[in-house]
Design a protein around this motif. Sequence first.
Motif, mmCIF file in Angstrom:
data_model
loop_
_atom_site.group_PDB
_atom_site.id
_atom_site.type_symbol
_atom_site.label_atom_id
_atom_site.label_comp_id
_atom_site.label_asym_id
_atom_site.label_seq_id
_atom_site.Cartn_x
_atom_site.Cartn_y
_atom_site.Cartn_z
ATOM 1 N N THR A 10 0.818 -1.219 0.000
ATOM 2 C CA THR A 10 0.000 0.000 0.000
ATOM 3 C C THR A 10 0.850 1.268 0.000
ATOM 4 O OG1 THR A 10 -0.212 -0.093 2.413
ATOM 5 C CG2 THR A 10 -2.010 -1.072 1.112
ATOM 6 N N THR A 11 2.170 1.106 -0.132
ATOM 7 C CA THR A 11 3.044 2.257 -0.337
ATOM 8 C C THR A 11 3.135 2.488 -1.840
ATOM 9 O OG1 THR A 11 4.334 1.815 1.656
ATOM 10 C CG2 THR A 11 5.397 3.136 -0.038
ATOM 11 N N HIS A 12 3.028 3.719 -2.265
ATOM 12 C CA HIS A 12 3.048 4.001 -3.702
ATOM 13 C C HIS A 12 4.355 3.517 -4.324
ATOM 14 C CE1 HIS A 12 3.073 6.536 -7.419
ATOM 15 N NE2 HIS A 12 1.850 6.061 -7.433
ATOM 16 N N SER A 13 4.261 2.953 -5.529
ATOM 17 C CA SER A 13 5.425 2.341 -6.188
ATOM 18 C C SER A 13 6.623 3.298 -6.271
ATOM 19 C CB SER A 13 5.038 1.846 -7.569
ATOM 20 O OG SER A 13 4.453 2.897 -8.305
ATOM 21 N N SER A 14 6.359 4.599 -6.409
ATOM 22 C CA SER A 14 7.458 5.570 -6.524
ATOM 23 C C SER A 14 8.243 5.705 -5.222
ATOM 24 C CB SER A 14 6.901 6.940 -6.915
ATOM 25 O OG SER A 14 6.107 7.454 -5.856
ATOM 26 N N SER A 65 -0.075 12.943 6.236
ATOM 27 C CA SER A 65 0.231 12.011 5.148
ATOM 28 C C SER A 65 -0.506 12.371 3.872
ATOM 29 C CB SER A 65 -0.223 10.593 5.500
ATOM 30 O OG SER A 65 0.382 10.137 6.653
ATOM 31 N N THR A 66 0.132 12.053 2.756
ATOM 32 C CA THR A 66 -0.483 12.239 1.448
ATOM 33 C C THR A 66 -0.714 10.877 0.795
ATOM 34 O OG1 THR A 66 0.579 14.372 1.199
ATOM 35 C CG2 THR A 66 -0.167 13.315 -0.832
ATOM 36 N N PHE A 67 -1.887 10.738 0.204
ATOM 37 C CA PHE A 67 -2.278 9.492 -0.447
ATOM 38 C C PHE A 67 -2.681 9.788 -1.889
ATOM 39 C CE2 PHE A 67 -2.924 9.102 4.045
ATOM 40 C CZ PHE A 67 -2.469 7.826 4.339
ATOM 41 N N VAL A 68 -2.597 8.762 -2.721
ATOM 42 C CA VAL A 68 -3.010 8.918 -4.115
ATOM 43 C C VAL A 68 -3.875 7.721 -4.496
ATOM 44 C CG1 VAL A 68 -0.946 7.809 -5.114
ATOM 45 C CG2 VAL A 68 -2.194 9.501 -6.441
ATOM 46 N N PHE A 69 -4.868 7.990 -5.348
ATOM 47 C CA PHE A 69 -5.756 6.932 -5.830
ATOM 48 C C PHE A 69 -5.312 6.552 -7.237
ATOM 49 C CE2 PHE A 69 -9.921 5.357 -7.469
ATOM 50 C CZ PHE A 69 -10.147 4.372 -6.520
ATOM 51 N N GLU A 70 -4.957 5.295 -7.414
ATOM 52 C CA GLU A 70 -4.401 4.842 -8.690
ATOM 53 C C GLU A 70 -4.819 3.398 -8.923
ATOM 54 O OE1 GLU A 70 -0.148 6.367 -9.537
ATOM 55 O OE2 GLU A 70 0.012 4.182 -9.533
ATOM 56 N N ASN A 71 -5.224 3.062 -10.143
ATOM 57 C CA ASN A 71 -5.655 1.688 -10.458
ATOM 58 C C ASN A 71 -6.624 1.144 -9.407
ATOM 59 O OD1 ASN A 71 -3.927 1.649 -12.690
ATOM 60 N ND2 ASN A 71 -2.208 0.965 -11.428
ATOM 61 N N LYS A 72 -7.630 1.948 -9.075
ATOM 62 C CA LYS A 72 -8.707 1.536 -8.159
ATOM 63 C C LYS A 72 -8.256 1.312 -6.722
ATOM 64 C CE LYS A 72 -11.259 -0.658 -11.886
ATOM 65 N NZ LYS A 72 -11.273 -1.922 -12.613
ATOM 66 N N SER A 73 -7.025 1.723 -6.382
ATOM 67 C CA SER A 73 -6.568 1.552 -5.001
ATOM 68 C C SER A 73 -5.957 2.847 -4.468
ATOM 69 C CB SER A 73 -5.476 0.484 -4.927
ATOM 70 O OG SER A 73 -5.961 -0.735 -5.407
ATOM 71 N N TRP A 74 -6.039 2.979 -3.159
ATOM 72 C CA TRP A 74 -5.355 4.088 -2.498
ATOM 73 C C TRP A 74 -3.954 3.644 -2.098
ATOM 74 C CZ3 TRP A 74 -6.616 9.064 -2.234
ATOM 75 C CH2 TRP A 74 -7.946 9.428 -2.483
ATOM 76 N N PHE A 75 -3.002 4.573 -2.214
ATOM 77 C CA PHE A 75 -1.622 4.301 -1.813
ATOM 78 C C PHE A 75 -1.105 5.438 -0.936
ATOM 79 C CE2 PHE A 75 -2.146 2.078 -5.801
ATOM 80 C CZ PHE A 75 -1.594 0.845 -5.528
ATOM 81 N N TYR A 76 -0.261 5.076 0.002
ATOM 82 C CA TYR A 76 0.463 6.067 0.808
ATOM 83 C C TYR A 76 1.632 6.591 -0.021
ATOM 84 C CZ TYR A 76 3.675 7.800 4.418
ATOM 85 O OH TYR A 76 4.543 8.561 5.171
ATOM 86 N N VAL A 77 1.735 7.906 -0.141
ATOM 87 C CA VAL A 77 2.847 8.488 -0.898
ATOM 88 C C VAL A 77 3.956 8.923 0.065
ATOM 89 C CG1 VAL A 77 3.583 10.231 -2.563
ATOM 90 C CG2 VAL A 77 1.283 9.246 -2.729
ATOM 91 N N ASP A 78 3.668 9.932 0.867
ATOM 92 C CA ASP A 78 4.679 10.361 1.844
ATOM 93 C C ASP A 78 4.018 11.195 2.925
ATOM 94 O OD1 ASP A 78 4.184 12.716 0.549
ATOM 95 O OD2 ASP A 78 6.163 12.860 -0.365
ATOM 96 N N GLY A 79 4.835 11.669 3.837
ATOM 97 C CA GLY A 79 4.287 12.415 4.951
ATOM 98 C C GLY A 79 5.216 13.521 5.396
ATOM 99 N N GLU A 80 4.580 14.480 6.063
ATOM 100 C CA GLU A 80 5.316 15.571 6.686
ATOM 101 C C GLU A 80 5.241 15.248 8.180
ATOM 102 O OE1 GLU A 80 4.372 20.307 7.103
ATOM 103 O OE2 GLU A 80 3.434 19.198 5.476
ATOM 104 N N PHE A 81 6.378 15.337 8.850
ATOM 105 C CA PHE A 81 6.402 14.928 10.256
ATOM 106 C C PHE A 81 6.520 16.133 11.178
ATOM 107 C CE2 PHE A 81 8.416 11.730 7.558
ATOM 108 C CZ PHE A 81 7.480 10.714 7.700
ATOM 109 N N PHE A 82 5.838 16.084 12.301
ATOM 110 C CA PHE A 82 5.873 17.171 13.273
ATOM 111 C C PHE A 82 6.490 16.640 14.570
ATOM 112 C CE2 PHE A 82 2.044 17.489 10.643
ATOM 113 C CZ PHE A 82 2.273 18.707 10.025
ATOM 114 N N GLN A 83 7.097 17.534 15.310
ATOM 115 C CA GLN A 83 7.671 17.143 16.612
ATOM 116 C C GLN A 83 6.579 17.018 17.649
ATOM 117 O OE1 GLN A 83 10.681 16.191 17.304
ATOM 118 N NE2 GLN A 83 11.414 16.561 15.234
#
Length: 125
Positions: free
Chosen positions: A51-55, A107-125
Motif C-alpha cells: 500500500t506504499t506508492h510504487s514511486s 500524510s499524502t495518499f493517491v488513488f491509482e488503479n482503483k486503489s489508495w496508496f500512501y505516498v509520503d508524509g510531513e512529520f511534526f515534533q
Amino acid sequence: MPDCYCGSFLSFEKCCEPYLKNLKLATTAETLMRSRYSAFATGAADYLVSTTHSSQRKFHTKAAILEWSKSNHWIKLEVLAKTETNVTFKAYYLDSELKEQIHHEHSTFVFENKSWFYVDGEFFQ
Ligand SMILES: [Zn+2]
C-alpha cells in the motif's frame, strides 16, 4: 471482542483485518491510513509495502518496516484531520525502551488503479 487497533468501535475482524488480508480495498485515504496503522500494530509488513506508492517503495524496505513495526508497542491512533487525499494523525506508541512516543504526521495518499496508496508524509515534533 476488543475494538480494532485503529480506534474504531468495530472489531478488528470487521474493521481493518479484511484490508490486511487483501479481501477488501480501502475506499478512502482515511480507511487506508487506519488499516496501515493496524498493519503496523500487527506486523503486517507485506500490506505496508503493497500500500506504499510504487514511486516510494525504495525508501521503505520490508525489513525496515517490519523492524519499526515490531520494535514499538502501538497504543492508539488519533485521526486529527482529513481531506480526500490527506490525513493528519497522531500514533501513540512505546518505543523499544518503553518510553511513550507520539508519531505526528500529515500524510499524502493517491488513488491509482482503483486503489489508495500512501505516498509520503510531513512529520511534526
Ligand atoms: Zn480498524
